[in-house]
Every structure is written in C-alpha cells, then in structure tokens.
Design a protein around this motif. Sequence first.
Motif, short mmCIF file in Angstrom:
data_model
loop_
_atom_site.label_atom_id
_atom_site.label_comp_id
_atom_site.label_asym_id
_atom_site.label_seq_id
_atom_site.Cartn_x
_atom_site.Cartn_y
_atom_site.Cartn_z
N ARG A 79 0.39 7.95 -10.50
CA ARG A 79 1.73 7.47 -10.82
C ARG A 79 2.65 7.59 -9.61
O ARG A 79 2.51 8.49 -8.79
N TYR A 80 3.59 6.67 -9.59
CA TYR A 80 4.60 6.67 -8.53
C TYR A 80 5.19 8.07 -8.35
O TYR A 80 5.30 8.58 -7.23
N SER A 81 5.53 8.71 -9.47
CA SER A 81 6.14 10.04 -9.41
C SER A 81 5.19 11.08 -8.81
O SER A 81 5.63 12.01 -8.14
N ASP A 82 3.88 10.93 -9.05
CA ASP A 82 2.90 11.83 -8.44
C ASP A 82 2.96 11.76 -6.92
O ASP A 82 3.00 12.78 -6.23
N PHE A 83 2.94 10.53 -6.41
CA PHE A 83 2.97 10.33 -4.97
C PHE A 83 4.30 10.80 -4.38
O PHE A 83 4.33 11.45 -3.34
N GLY A 102 -6.07 -5.23 -2.55
CA GLY A 102 -7.23 -4.93 -3.40
C GLY A 102 -7.69 -3.48 -3.33
O GLY A 102 -8.80 -3.17 -3.76
N LEU A 103 -6.85 -2.58 -2.81
CA LEU A 103 -7.20 -1.16 -2.77
C LEU A 103 -6.83 -0.45 -4.07
O LEU A 103 -7.43 0.56 -4.42
N MET A 104 -5.82 -0.98 -4.76
CA MET A 104 -5.38 -0.42 -6.03
C MET A 104 -5.11 -1.55 -7.01
O MET A 104 -4.92 -2.70 -6.59
N ARG A 105 -5.12 -1.18 -8.28
CA ARG A 105 -4.68 -2.13 -9.30
C ARG A 105 -3.63 -1.41 -10.15
O ARG A 105 -3.67 -0.19 -10.30
N ARG A 106 -2.70 -2.21 -10.66
CA ARG A 106 -1.65 -1.65 -11.51
C ARG A 106 -2.08 -1.69 -12.97
O ARG A 106 -2.69 -2.66 -13.41
N ARG A 107 -1.71 -0.63 -13.70
CA ARG A 107 -1.90 -0.62 -15.15
C ARG A 107 -0.63 -0.06 -15.77
O ARG A 107 -0.24 1.07 -15.49
N ARG A 108 0.01 -0.87 -16.60
CA ARG A 108 1.26 -0.44 -17.24
C ARG A 108 0.96 0.66 -18.24
O ARG A 108 0.06 0.55 -19.06
N GLU A 161 9.71 0.30 -17.67
CA GLU A 161 8.46 -0.30 -17.23
C GLU A 161 7.88 0.56 -16.10
O GLU A 161 8.44 0.65 -15.02
N LEU A 162 6.76 1.21 -16.39
CA LEU A 162 6.11 2.11 -15.43
C LEU A 162 4.63 1.80 -15.34
O LEU A 162 4.00 1.39 -16.33
N TYR A 163 4.05 2.06 -14.17
CA TYR A 163 2.66 1.72 -13.92
C TYR A 163 1.88 2.89 -13.33
O TYR A 163 2.42 3.69 -12.58
N ASP A 164 0.60 2.92 -13.66
CA ASP A 164 -0.38 3.72 -12.93
C ASP A 164 -0.87 2.86 -11.78
O ASP A 164 -0.95 1.62 -11.91
N TYR A 165 -1.22 3.49 -10.69
CA TYR A 165 -1.86 2.81 -9.55
C TYR A 165 -3.25 3.39 -9.42
O TYR A 165 -3.42 4.56 -9.06
#
Length: 158
Positions: free
Chosen positions: A39-43, A65-71, A77-81
Amino acid sequence: MLGKTYDAQVCSIARALEVIGERWSLLIVRDALFAGATRYSDFQRSLGIASNTLQARLDGFVEAGLMRRRRYSEQPELYDYLLTDKARALAPALVALSEWGDQWATDGEPPILYVHSVCGAGVTQETVCAHCGRIDDPTEIHAEVGPGMPLDRRPQGT
C-alpha cells in the motif's frame, strides 16, 4: 522513469536503468519484495519519500509492468500495488547489491540478512559460469557482442 537519457546506449544495463534506475525505485521494490509492502501508506511510512515522488514511481512501475494496481477501497479510492513476475525477478540483483553494500559501503555487520523461508539458511548471490561453475575473480568476466546488437553498432569484424 528517468527519461530517455540512455538512448545512445545499446546495453541491457542502460535499458534496466531506464525502468529502475531512479534513486527510490529499488528501495520501493525492496520493500514490496522483502517486507511485503503493498500500500501507498506502507511505502510512505517505510521510506519517508515525498508523496509526489512516490506516486510517480508507483505509476511508472504499473506502466512498466513491474506492478499492478488492485483497488481495496472505494471511498476513499485506495489501491494495493502488487509486484509482477517482472519485478520479482529483481530479487537476485537486490541480494547482490546488498552483498556489495555489506562489503564496501557498510561499517560493521550487515544491517539486513536475507534468509530462505523454506529452510532458514542465508541467501547469497553468485556469478556462475554455465560451463565450469563459480567465478571468484570478476576480472575473469568479459563482455562480448551478443545477438541483439544492431549490425550498425557492431565493432568491425564481428
């Protein structure tokens, strides 16, 4: 990521630097790969990186293509990377960089150890000859023109 600053280079190292050569890039991949950050907050918490820089790197990783987003949240609106296989393939390079840093850029003991989760033993990275095995002296390694070198860039006689 870096802009096409290596256009004149016909080299896979230069190509890799275009994707992962920015100062924060390998640290973001490191945290995702070895610390489970998604998560953005993790980084943000781990790296203390500026928000605009972090978002630009994550967006660039998705585009490359190193990461993909998953809501994971609609409001807000927040995403996992999530790392792709392409990013996970950087693990040996990160271990090698860590070993180099442990030897040449750190006083004292290594600050981080990499461990095989299956058996608990330490992980190292080695350069290996496909024919005779391990190479201990880096001066035994030399570069040759490969099949991907454009004809107009090949040295005379190759």
